[in-house]
Design a protein around this motif. Structure first.
Motif, PDB file in Angstrom:
ATOM      1  N   ASP A 100       0.770  -1.165  -0.139  1.00 52.08           N
ATOM      2  CA  ASP A 100       0.021   0.089  -0.130  1.00 52.08           C
ATOM      3  C   ASP A 100       0.800   1.147   0.145  1.00 52.08           C
ATOM      4  N   TYR A 101       1.899   1.209   0.539  1.00 49.39           N
ATOM      5  CA  TYR A 101       3.058   2.342   0.551  1.00 49.39           C
ATOM      6  C   TYR A 101       4.085   2.256  -0.239  1.00 49.39           C
ATOM      7  N   THR A 102       4.884   3.486  -0.575  1.00 48.75           N
ATOM      8  CA  THR A 102       5.948   3.206  -1.471  1.00 48.75           C
ATOM      9  C   THR A 102       7.074   2.882  -0.512  1.00 48.75           C
ATOM     10  N   ASP A 103       8.205   2.642  -0.991  1.00 50.10           N
ATOM     11  CA  ASP A 103       9.476   2.110   0.036  1.00 50.10           C
ATOM     12  C   ASP A 103       9.953   3.289   0.580  1.00 50.10           C
ATOM     13  N   THR A 104       9.913   4.736   0.060  1.00 50.02           N
ATOM     14  CA  THR A 104      10.303   5.896   0.552  1.00 50.02           C
ATOM     15  C   THR A 104       9.361   6.264   1.937  1.00 50.02           C
ATOM     16  N   HIS A 105       8.121   5.896   1.653  1.00 52.82           N
ATOM     17  CA  HIS A 105       7.158   6.272   2.803  1.00 52.82           C
ATOM     18  C   HIS A 105       7.382   5.276   3.761  1.00 52.82           C
ATOM     19  N   VAL A 106       7.610   4.163   3.698  1.00 56.13           N
ATOM     20  CA  VAL A 106       8.152   3.023   4.822  1.00 56.13           C
ATOM     21  C   VAL A 106       9.398   3.532   5.521  1.00 56.13           C
ATOM     22  N   ALA A 107      10.342   4.018   4.641  1.00 59.99           N
ATOM     23  CA  ALA A 107      11.681   4.389   5.238  1.00 59.99           C
ATOM     24  C   ALA A 107      11.427   5.637   6.183  1.00 59.99           C
ATOM     25  N   VAL A 108      10.754   6.660   5.511  1.00 59.59           N
ATOM     26  CA  VAL A 108      10.470   7.907   6.569  1.00 59.59           C
ATOM     27  C   VAL A 108       9.773   7.673   7.562  1.00 59.59           C
ATOM     28  N   MET A 109       8.759   6.508   7.732  1.00 54.74           N
ATOM     29  CA  MET A 109       7.942   6.085   8.857  1.00 54.74           C
ATOM     30  C   MET A 109       8.762   5.448  10.042  1.00 54.74           C
ATOM     31  N   GLU A 110       9.872   4.723   9.254  1.00 50.72           N
ATOM     32  CA  GLU A 110      10.975   4.081  10.281  1.00 50.72           C
ATOM     33  C   GLU A 110      11.936   5.234  10.834  1.00 50.72           C
ATOM     34  N   ALA A 111      12.089   6.252  10.001  1.00 58.89           N
ATOM     35  CA  ALA A 111      12.960   7.376  10.510  1.00 58.89           C
ATOM     36  C   ALA A 111      11.981   8.266  11.873  1.00 58.89           C
ATOM     37  N   LEU A 112      10.838   8.443  11.495  1.00 55.91           N
ATOM     38  CA  LEU A 112       9.932   9.117  12.500  1.00 55.91           C
ATOM     39  C   LEU A 112      10.067   8.231  13.977  1.00 55.91           C
ATOM     40  N   LYS A 113      10.067   7.175  13.656  1.00 54.24           N
ATOM     41  CA  LYS A 113      10.048   6.288  14.980  1.00 54.24           C
ATOM     42  C   LYS A 113      11.343   6.486  15.895  1.00 54.24           C
ATOM     43  N   LYS A 114      12.178   7.011  15.132  1.00 56.56           N
ATOM     44  CA  LYS A 114      13.540   7.207  15.977  1.00 56.56           C
ATOM     45  C   LYS A 114      13.416   8.857  16.560  1.00 56.56           C
ATOM     46  N   LYS A 115      12.571   9.341  16.574  1.00 53.50           N
ATOM     47  CA  LYS A 115      12.164  10.620  17.185  1.00 53.50           C
ATOM     48  C   LYS A 115      13.624  11.738  16.717  1.00 53.50           C
ATOM     49  N   PRO A 116      13.787  11.842  15.415  1.00 55.15           N
ATOM     50  CA  PRO A 116      14.825  12.683  15.037  1.00 55.15           C
ATOM     51  C   PRO A 116      14.462  14.224  15.096  1.00 55.15           C
ATOM     52  N   GLU A 117      15.512  15.238  14.983  1.00 57.61           N
ATOM     53  CA  GLU A 117      15.179  16.353  14.934  1.00 57.61           C
ATOM     54  C   GLU A 117      15.046  16.865  13.552  1.00 57.61           C
ATOM     55  N   ALA A 118      15.537  16.064  12.825  1.00 55.69           N
ATOM     56  CA  ALA A 118      15.223  16.656  11.292  1.00 55.69           C
ATOM     57  C   ALA A 118      15.378  15.109  10.311  1.00 55.69           C
ATOM     58  N   VAL A 119      14.796  15.076   9.042  1.00 56.47           N
ATOM     59  CA  VAL A 119      14.741  14.156   8.325  1.00 56.47           C
ATOM     60  C   VAL A 119      15.219  14.663   6.786  1.00 56.47           C
ATOM     61  N   LEU A 120      16.321  14.215   6.522  1.00 55.68           N
ATOM     62  CA  LEU A 120      16.785  14.597   4.878  1.00 55.68           C
ATOM     63  C   LEU A 120      16.591  13.774   3.841  1.00 55.68           C
ATOM     64  N   LEU A 121      16.173  13.933   2.804  1.00 53.61           N
ATOM     65  CA  LEU A 121      15.607  13.042   1.561  1.00 53.61           C
ATOM     66  C   LEU A 121      16.459  13.681   0.429  1.00 53.61           C
ATOM     67  N   VAL A 122      17.308  12.434  -0.044  1.00 53.11           N
ATOM     68  CA  VAL A 122      18.225  12.699  -1.267  1.00 53.11           C
ATOM     69  C   VAL A 122      17.656  11.571  -2.195  1.00 53.11           C
ATOM     70  N   GLY A 123      17.618  11.882  -3.365  1.00 51.64           N
ATOM     71  CA  GLY A 123      17.174  10.982  -4.376  1.00 51.64           C
ATOM     72  C   GLY A 123      15.674  10.702  -4.305  1.00 51.64           C
ATOM     73  N   ALA A 124      15.050  11.620  -3.857  1.00 54.99           N
ATOM     74  CA  ALA A 124      13.695  11.811  -3.930  1.00 54.99           C
ATOM     75  C   ALA A 124      12.945  12.605  -4.901  1.00 54.99           C
ATOM     76  N   THR A 125      13.810  13.291  -5.922  1.00 55.85           N
ATOM     77  CA  THR A 125      13.468  14.028  -6.923  1.00 55.85           C
ATOM     78  C   THR A 125      13.813  13.407  -8.241  1.00 55.85           C
ATOM     79  N   GLY A 126      13.534  14.189  -9.306  1.00 53.24           N
ATOM     80  CA  GLY A 126      14.427  13.792 -10.639  1.00 53.24           C
ATOM     81  C   GLY A 126      13.824  12.631 -11.474  1.00 53.24           C
ATOM     82  N   GLY A 127      13.342  11.558 -10.669  1.00 48.85           N
ATOM     83  CA  GLY A 127      13.034  10.222 -11.446  1.00 48.85           C
ATOM     84  C   GLY A 127      11.359  10.286 -11.955  1.00 48.85           C
ATOM     85  N   ARG A 128      10.641   9.385 -11.378  1.00 52.32           N
ATOM     86  CA  ARG A 128       9.231   9.364 -11.889  1.00 52.32           C
ATOM     87  C   ARG A 128       8.468  10.512 -11.091  1.00 52.32           C
TER      88      ARG A 128
END
Length: 213
Positions: A77-105
């Motif tokens: 139901d969710y994209t790989d990147t969506h799952v990755a971001v949700m995993e990142a949020l579980k770690k209670k970070p101050e910030a999340v940076l996404l690289v490779g999230a543009t320029g493709g499809r």
């Protein structure tokens, strides 16, 4: 708690740019499917690998043990990147940076922008970065120092149907208690003309894009 988490996704990745981002500071790294190939090319092993691995080379899976990999069903139901971001949020970070999230499809890129809003709702700063753009979604005041801005231009695009109470100080084109609605382009290509640009708003979510030609 990890102060910052870097998510490397499978869009277009400039390897020199990615290396510069990694060299900036120590971050927990999540590699997403084909993004793992970019990391592997640079000789970097992610702290966590996420994906259905339908677009990553087969040897990539063998690099990670079961404690450092999340294997996803290609039919999900969710994209790989969506799952990755949700995993990142579980770690209670101050910030999340996404690289490779543009320029493709384009569909994936638009979906990835929506992920910024998810982070905003969790009170976590999130940025999508590529060689020309730094994208975030805000629901509270922010400031951008001219010496630290990503490019010459700062654009404001309503992410929700309406964003109220927008006031800009330190910008070439000023706004005072302005309401922007979806589909307007009045906020495109502003410039910071003082030492710092201030953006305040009362309600809604505003996409802020720092960009360079």
């Amino acid at each position: 708690m990890n102060r910052e988490i870097l998510v490397v996704s499978g869009g277009c990745v400039n390897l020199d740019f990615l290396q510069c981002v990694i060299d900036e500071k120590e971050r927990y790294i999540i590699g997403v499917d084909r993004g793992l190939e970019s990391l592997d090319t640079l000789g970097i092993k992610a702290d966590l690998a996420v994906g259905d691995f339908d677009s990553a080379p087969q040897h990539i899976k063998g690099i990670y043990d079961e404690n450092h990999i999340i294997k996803l069903n290609p039919q999900k139901d969710y994209t790989d990147t969506h799952v990755a971001v949700m995993e990142a949020l579980k770690k209670k970070p101050e910030a999340v940076l996404l690289v490779g999230a543009t320029g493709g499809r384009l569909d994936h890129m638009l979906a990835n922008i929506n992920l910024l809003s998810i982070c905003t709702k969790e009170n976590v700063q999130a940025f999508m970065l590529d060689t020309k753009n730094k994208i975030r979604i805000i629901d509270r005041p922010v400031s951008i120092k001219k010496t630290c801005q990503y490019g010459a231009y700062v654009s404001l695009i309503p992410f929700t149907d309406k964003v109220t109470g927008i006031t800009l100080n330190g910008f070439k084109y000023k706004l005072t208690d302005k309401t922007l609605v979806r589909n307007e382009t009045i906020g495109i290509s502003n410039e910071i003309e003082r030492e710092e640009g201030f953006i305040t708003l009362e309600s809604g979510e505003l996409m802020v894009i720092e960009s360079k030609d």
